[in-house]
Design a protein around this motif. Structure first.
Motif, PDB file in Angstrom:
ATOM      1  N   TYR A 260      43.096  51.686 -47.980  1.00  0.00           N
ATOM      2  CA  TYR A 260      43.078  50.610 -48.964  1.00  0.00           C
ATOM      3  C   TYR A 260      42.328  51.043 -50.224  1.00  0.00           C
ATOM      4  CZ  TYR A 260      44.942  46.997 -45.849  1.00  0.00           C
ATOM      5  OH  TYR A 260      45.752  46.239 -45.053  1.00  0.00           O
ATOM      6  N   PRO A 261      42.916  50.823 -51.407  1.00  0.00           N
ATOM      7  CA  PRO A 261      42.269  51.262 -52.649  1.00  0.00           C
ATOM      8  C   PRO A 261      40.873  50.680 -52.850  1.00  0.00           C
ATOM      9  CG  PRO A 261      44.576  50.765 -53.056  1.00  0.00           C
ATOM     10  CD  PRO A 261      44.291  50.326 -51.650  1.00  0.00           C
ATOM     11  N   HIS A 262      40.638  49.429 -52.405  1.00  0.00           N
ATOM     12  CA  HIS A 262      39.302  48.860 -52.612  1.00  0.00           C
ATOM     13  C   HIS A 262      38.261  49.520 -51.719  1.00  0.00           C
ATOM     14  CE1 HIS A 262      40.370  46.466 -49.023  1.00  0.00           C
ATOM     15  NE2 HIS A 262      39.075  46.245 -48.878  1.00  0.00           N
ATOM     16  N   MET A 263      38.687  50.075 -50.578  1.00  0.00           N
ATOM     17  CA  MET A 263      37.740  50.821 -49.743  1.00  0.00           C
ATOM     18  C   MET A 263      37.283  52.074 -50.474  1.00  0.00           C
ATOM     19  SD  MET A 263      37.506  49.140 -46.797  1.00  0.00           S
ATOM     20  CE  MET A 263      36.907  50.382 -45.661  1.00  0.00           C
ATOM     21  N   GLU A 264      38.260  52.822 -50.957  1.00  0.00           N
ATOM     22  CA  GLU A 264      37.960  54.055 -51.681  1.00  0.00           C
ATOM     23  C   GLU A 264      37.096  53.774 -52.909  1.00  0.00           C
ATOM     24  OE1 GLU A 264      40.502  57.661 -53.823  1.00  0.00           O
ATOM     25  OE2 GLU A 264      41.490  56.251 -52.456  1.00  0.00           O
ATOM     26  N   ALA A 265      37.462  52.739 -53.677  1.00  0.00           N
ATOM     27  CA  ALA A 265      36.691  52.403 -54.882  1.00  0.00           C
ATOM     28  C   ALA A 265      35.287  51.952 -54.520  1.00  0.00           C
ATOM     29  CB  ALA A 265      37.417  51.308 -55.665  1.00  0.00           C
ATOM     30  N   GLY A 266      35.166  51.179 -53.436  1.00  0.00           N
ATOM     31  CA  GLY A 266      33.853  50.714 -53.006  1.00  0.00           C
ATOM     32  C   GLY A 266      32.955  51.855 -52.583  1.00  0.00           C
ATOM     33  N   TRP A 267      33.513  52.797 -51.851  1.00  0.00           N
ATOM     34  CA  TRP A 267      32.710  53.945 -51.441  1.00  0.00           C
ATOM     35  C   TRP A 267      32.217  54.725 -52.654  1.00  0.00           C
ATOM     36  CZ3 TRP A 267      36.545  56.113 -47.190  1.00  0.00           C
ATOM     37  CH2 TRP A 267      36.572  55.220 -46.122  1.00  0.00           C
ATOM     38  N   ARG A 268      33.113  54.945 -53.608  1.00  0.00           N
ATOM     39  CA  ARG A 268      32.709  55.710 -54.800  1.00  0.00           C
ATOM     40  C   ARG A 268      31.682  54.942 -55.626  1.00  0.00           C
ATOM     41  NH1 ARG A 268      38.430  57.943 -55.289  1.00  0.00           N
ATOM     42  NH2 ARG A 268      38.164  60.163 -54.835  1.00  0.00           N
ATOM     43  N   ALA A 269      31.861  53.619 -55.715  1.00  0.00           N
ATOM     44  CA  ALA A 269      30.934  52.811 -56.510  1.00  0.00           C
ATOM     45  C   ALA A 269      29.520  52.871 -55.960  1.00  0.00           C
ATOM     46  CB  ALA A 269      31.423  51.362 -56.559  1.00  0.00           C
ATOM     47  N   GLN A 270      29.394  53.158 -54.667  1.00  0.00           N
ATOM     48  CA  GLN A 270      28.078  53.240 -54.052  1.00  0.00           C
ATOM     49  C   GLN A 270      27.603  54.683 -53.890  1.00  0.00           C
ATOM     50  OE1 GLN A 270      27.669  50.088 -50.812  1.00  0.00           O
ATOM     51  NE2 GLN A 270      29.818  49.841 -51.371  1.00  0.00           N
ATOM     52  N   GLY A 271      28.204  55.568 -54.674  1.00  0.00           N
ATOM     53  CA  GLY A 271      27.697  56.929 -54.772  1.00  0.00           C
ATOM     54  C   GLY A 271      28.291  57.937 -53.816  1.00  0.00           C
ATOM     55  N   ALA A 272      29.264  57.526 -53.003  1.00  0.00           N
ATOM     56  CA  ALA A 272      29.848  58.474 -52.061  1.00  0.00           C
ATOM     57  C   ALA A 272      30.856  59.383 -52.762  1.00  0.00           C
ATOM     58  CB  ALA A 272      30.527  57.726 -50.915  1.00  0.00           C
ATOM     59  N   GLU A 273      30.999  60.573 -52.247  1.00  0.00           N
ATOM     60  CA  GLU A 273      32.003  61.529 -52.726  1.00  0.00           C
ATOM     61  C   GLU A 273      33.098  61.639 -51.671  1.00  0.00           C
ATOM     62  OE1 GLU A 273      32.460  66.254 -54.022  1.00  0.00           O
ATOM     63  OE2 GLU A 273      30.532  65.469 -53.305  1.00  0.00           O
ATOM     64  N   LEU A 274      34.339  61.532 -52.107  1.00  0.00           N
ATOM     65  CA  LEU A 274      35.472  61.652 -51.191  1.00  0.00           C
ATOM     66  C   LEU A 274      36.110  63.025 -51.375  1.00  0.00           C
ATOM     67  CD1 LEU A 274      34.967  58.545 -51.373  1.00  0.00           C
ATOM     68  CD2 LEU A 274      37.414  58.260 -51.025  1.00  0.00           C
ATOM     69  N   VAL A 275      36.250  63.762 -50.292  1.00  0.00           N
ATOM     70  CA  VAL A 275      36.799  65.105 -50.324  1.00  0.00           C
ATOM     71  C   VAL A 275      38.105  65.099 -49.525  1.00  0.00           C
ATOM     72  CG1 VAL A 275      36.415  67.542 -49.827  1.00  0.00           C
ATOM     73  CG2 VAL A 275      34.472  66.052 -50.435  1.00  0.00           C
ATOM     74  N   ALA A 276      39.224  65.266 -50.213  1.00  0.00           N
ATOM     75  CA  ALA A 276      40.529  65.203 -49.556  1.00  0.00           C
ATOM     76  C   ALA A 276      40.846  66.529 -48.853  1.00  0.00           C
ATOM     77  CB  ALA A 276      41.617  64.898 -50.576  1.00  0.00           C
ATOM     78  N   PHE A 277      41.505  66.409 -47.690  1.00  0.00           N
ATOM     79  CA  PHE A 277      42.035  67.584 -47.009  1.00  0.00           C
ATOM     80  C   PHE A 277      43.351  67.195 -46.348  1.00  0.00           C
ATOM     81  CE2 PHE A 277      39.865  65.357 -43.669  1.00  0.00           C
ATOM     82  CZ  PHE A 277      40.527  65.672 -42.480  1.00  0.00           C
ATOM     83  N   SER A 278      44.198  68.170 -46.079  1.00  0.00           N
ATOM     84  CA  SER A 278      45.538  67.901 -45.572  1.00  0.00           C
ATOM     85  C   SER A 278      45.733  68.475 -44.173  1.00  0.00           C
ATOM     86  CB  SER A 278      46.596  68.496 -46.510  1.00  0.00           C
ATOM     87  OG  SER A 278      47.885  68.422 -45.902  1.00  0.00           O
ATOM     88  N   PRO A 279      45.816  67.606 -43.156  1.00  0.00           N
ATOM     89  CA  PRO A 279      46.153  68.101 -41.821  1.00  0.00           C
ATOM     90  C   PRO A 279      47.521  68.777 -41.776  1.00  0.00           C
ATOM     91  CG  PRO A 279      45.158  65.932 -41.660  1.00  0.00           C
ATOM     92  CD  PRO A 279      45.402  66.187 -43.123  1.00  0.00           C
ATOM     93  N   LEU A 280      48.503  68.288 -42.559  1.00  0.00           N
ATOM     94  CA  LEU A 280      49.824  68.906 -42.539  1.00  0.00           C
ATOM     95  C   LEU A 280      49.810  70.317 -43.111  1.00  0.00           C
ATOM     96  CD1 LEU A 280      52.231  65.983 -43.511  1.00  0.00           C
ATOM     97  CD2 LEU A 280      51.675  66.880 -41.238  1.00  0.00           C
ATOM     98  N   ALA A 281      48.818  70.601 -43.960  1.00  0.00           N
ATOM     99  CA  ALA A 281      48.638  71.972 -44.464  1.00  0.00           C
ATOM    100  C   ALA A 281      47.699  72.761 -43.569  1.00  0.00           C
ATOM    101  CB  ALA A 281      48.101  71.933 -45.894  1.00  0.00           C
ATOM    102  N   ASP A 282      47.384  72.199 -42.390  1.00  0.00           N
ATOM    103  CA  ASP A 282      46.508  72.832 -41.396  1.00  0.00           C
ATOM    104  C   ASP A 282      45.112  73.082 -41.954  1.00  0.00           C
ATOM    105  OD1 ASP A 282      45.795  73.725 -38.917  1.00  0.00           O
ATOM    106  OD2 ASP A 282      46.784  75.679 -39.072  1.00  0.00           O
ATOM    107  N   GLU A 283      44.612  72.092 -42.712  1.00  0.00           N
ATOM    108  CA  GLU A 283      43.256  72.182 -43.247  1.00  0.00           C
ATOM    109  C   GLU A 283      42.306  71.379 -42.361  1.00  0.00           C
ATOM    110  OE1 GLU A 283      44.656  72.468 -47.934  1.00  0.00           O
ATOM    111  OE2 GLU A 283      43.630  70.671 -47.199  1.00  0.00           O
ATOM    112  N   ALA A 284      41.142  71.934 -42.099  1.00  0.00           N
ATOM    113  CA  ALA A 284      40.111  71.246 -41.333  1.00  0.00           C
ATOM    114  C   ALA A 284      39.267  70.378 -42.255  1.00  0.00           C
ATOM    115  CB  ALA A 284      39.227  72.260 -40.628  1.00  0.00           C
ATOM    116  N   PRO A 285      38.630  69.340 -41.723  1.00  0.00           N
ATOM    117  CA  PRO A 285      37.689  68.590 -42.566  1.00  0.00           C
ATOM    118  C   PRO A 285      36.553  69.503 -42.997  1.00  0.00           C
ATOM    119  CG  PRO A 285      37.500  67.927 -40.258  1.00  0.00           C
ATOM    120  CD  PRO A 285      38.709  68.797 -40.358  1.00  0.00           C
ATOM    121  N   PRO A 286      36.211  69.524 -44.285  1.00  0.00           N
ATOM    122  CA  PRO A 286      35.153  70.419 -44.756  1.00  0.00           C
ATOM    123  C   PRO A 286      33.850  70.217 -43.993  1.00  0.00           C
ATOM    124  CG  PRO A 286      36.352  69.486 -46.603  1.00  0.00           C
ATOM    125  CD  PRO A 286      36.827  68.765 -45.385  1.00  0.00           C
TER     126      PRO A 286
END
Length: 437
Positions: A260-286
Motif C-alpha cells: 500500500y502506498p500509504h505504508m511506504e510513505a509512512g515509513w519514509r516519513a518516519q525516517g526509514a529507508e526502503l531498499v528494493a530487491f528482486s526475488p525474480l532476479a535471484d537477489e537476496a535481501p541486503p
C-alpha cells in the motif's frame, strides 16, 4: 497553500466503468497541465498503480473503516500534496460497505462526505434508457451527506439511446457531463484479483492516451473541473503507519508488488529507508538492512523461478535467522514450505513458516480482518489491534496454527470471530491479510 479541490468518481454498482472514466479523466486533465492526483476508496491495491501511470504521481487508498480518522486525514493530505485537483475512484457501489457507525462503513460515500467532494456518477446505461435516471435519482436522495454533481454515461449504444437517457436525467435534475460509447477495446486486461498490474500492461501509455482522447471528445472537461469542490486536508501531525525497521529490504518485482502506498510513505516519513530487491532476479535481501518485507503479488505465476532462486531463498533464510521478516499474502506463501500452482505442480519455498498453500482449487477469501497480535514482532507489541484486508484464492494445506504459532486472533469487520490467522516462527511472521491501519 490552498487546499486541493476534489471529485469522487463513483457508480451505483461494480463494473460500471469507474476505472475507465477515472483514468480517462486523470490523463486528459494531466495533459492540460493541471496538477491532478489520484486516490482510491477502499482497500483495492491494483488501481492506484494505474492512477500513478495516468498522472505521474503516487495514488493513495482512503478507507473509512480500516484507517483511524487521524490516519485517514494524513493519507488524504498525502494524496492532495502539490495538487490542484484530487480525483478519487470509488470501489463497488457508492454506498456499499459494512454495517458500522456513521462515517466508518468503508463506503465511497463516507469519503465524499468527510471531504465534501462532489460525486461524478458513472452510469452503465446498457440495457436501460429513461430508467437509468431512476437509479441516479436514488443515489442522489439516499444519503443527505453527499452531493452528486453530474453524471457520465457509459456503454451508450447510439445517439438515440443517449437522447433517451438524457431525457430521463433532465427530469430528475441531474446534468450529464458526457458519454462514452459502447467499446470493448476500452477494457483493460484482467486477472483473478482484478486488472492485470500496471507494470505488466502492454502499451499502457498508449492506452491511457487513447482514453484521454476519448475524454476530450466525449466529456465536458471544463464542466467537470468547475464541479469539483470540497477540501483536502493539508499536512498536519502524521498518523501514518510505523515502520518495522529503519532500513527495510522490500521485495519488489512482478511477483511482489502489492505494498500500500500509504505504508511506504509512512515509513519514509518516519525516517526509514526502503531498499528494493528482486526475488525474480535471484537477489537476496541486503544483509545491511534491519527488517525485510515481502509484499503480496502473484508468486503463483512465478513459482518455478522463485523455487529455484537459490541466492534469494538462502539469503532470506540467513536474514530470518537474525532479523525480522514479514510476508503479506503472496509473501506469506513464499515464506512457507511449498506452493502448489494452478496446474497442480508443487514448488518448494523458503521453509521459514509451517505453511503449504495451493492454487489448484480456487476459493475466494475476501474481507476486512481486525487482528489482535499474539506476540511482540515486526508489526507491533502483543495485544496491538491492527486492521487489514484479505483478497486471495489460495488455500492452506497445513494444520491451523495454535496460540503458540499464530500471528493474530482475528474477527471480520463486524466483529464476528474468524479464529487464528497467520503464523510466526522466531523472527519470521506472515499472514494472508494486507495491513492497512
Amino acid at each position: 497553500m490552498t487546499p486541493a479541490r476534489g471529485l469522487l468518481v463513483a457508480a451505483p454498482r461494480s463494473s460500471s466503468g469507474k476505472t475507465t472514466v477515472t483514468l480517462a479523466l486523470m490523463r486528459a486533465l494531466a495533459r492540460r497541465g493541471i496538477a491532478v492526483r489520484g486516490a482510491k476508496c477502499g482497500p483495492d491495491y491494483i488501481d492506484p498503480a494505474f492512477h500513478q501511470a495516468a498522472t505521474g504521481y503516487p495514488s493513495f487508498n482512503l478507507d473509512s473503516f480500516a484507517m483511524p480518522e487521524a490516519m485517514l486525514d494524513s493519507v488524504a493530505a498525502l494524496a492532495a500534496e502539490g495538487a490542484d485537483l484530487v480525483v478519487a475512484e470509488g470501489s463497488m457501489g457508492l454506498f456499499d460497505g459494512i454495517v458500522a457507525g456513521a462515517g466508518r462503513t468503508g463506503a465511497n460515500a463516507d469519503i465524499a462526505a468527510r471531504y465534501d467532494w462532489p460525486i461524478l456518477l458513472v452510469l452503465d446505461v446498457s440495457g436501460a434508457a429513461q430508467s437509468a435516471a431512476a437509479v441516479a435519482l436514488g443515489c442522489k436522495l439516499y444519503d443527505a451527506r453527499i452531493r452528486i454533481a453530474g453524471v457520465v454515461l457509459n456503454k451508450v449504444a447510439s445517439p438515440r439511446h443517449r437522447r433517451l437517457v438524457e431525457a430521463g436525467l433532465a427530469q430528475v435534475g441531474l446534468p450529464v457531463f458526457g458519454a462514452l460509447m459502447r467499446d470493448t477495446t476500452l477494457v483493460l486486461p484482467e486477472r483473478h484479483l482484478g486488472l492485470v498490474q500496471a507494470r505488466e500492461t502492454n502499451d499502457l501509455d498508449a492506452r491511457l492516451d487513447r482514453l484521454a482522447d476519448l475524454a476530450e471528445a466525449g466529456l465536458d472537461l471544463d464542466a467537470i473541473l468547475a464541479a469539483a469542490g470540497g477540501r483536502s486536508p493539508v499536512a498536519g501531525p502524521s498518523a501514518l503507519p510505523r515502520p518495522p525497521g529503519q532500513r527495510i529490504a522490500v521485495a519488489s518485482d512482478a511477483a511482489f508488488s502489492f505494498l500500500y502506498p500509504h505504508m511506504e510513505a509512512g515509513w519514509r516519513a518516519q525516517g526509514a529507508e526502503l531498499v528494493a530487491f528482486s526475488p525474480l532476479a535471484d537477489e537476496a535481501p541486503p544483509a545491511d538492512c534491519d527488517a525485510c518485507w515481502l509484499p503480496g503479488g502473484y508468486p503463483e505465476l512465478h513459482a518455478d523461478r522463485i523455487g529455484t532462486a537459490r541466492r534469494f531463498l538462502d539469503g532470506l533464510r540467513a536474514f530470518g535467522a537474525e532479523k525480522p521478516i514479514h510476508g503479506e499474502c503472496g509473501g506469506y506463501m513464499v515464506l512457507g514450505d511449498s506452493l502448489e500452482d494452478a496446474a497442480g505442480t508443487t514448488h518448494a519455498m523458503a521453509g521459514l513458516l509451517p505453511v503449504a498453500t495451493s492454487y489448484k482449487t480456487r476459493r475466494l477469501h475476501l474481507g476486512y480482518r481486525v487482528a489482535t497480535l499474539l506476540a511482540d514482532g515486526a508489526l507491533g507489541a502483543a495485544g496491538a489491534r491492527l486492521v487489514g484486508h484479505e483478497f486471495h484464492y489460495a488455500s492452506e494445506r497445513t494444520p491451523a496454527p495454535d496460540d503458540a504459532t499464530a500471528l493474530a486472533r482475528v474477527t471480520d469487520a463486524e466483529g464476528v470471530p474468524q479464529g487464528l490467522a497467520g503464523h510466526r516462527r522466531g523472527r519470521v511472521t506472515g499472514s494472508f491479510f494486507h495491513l492497512i491501519g
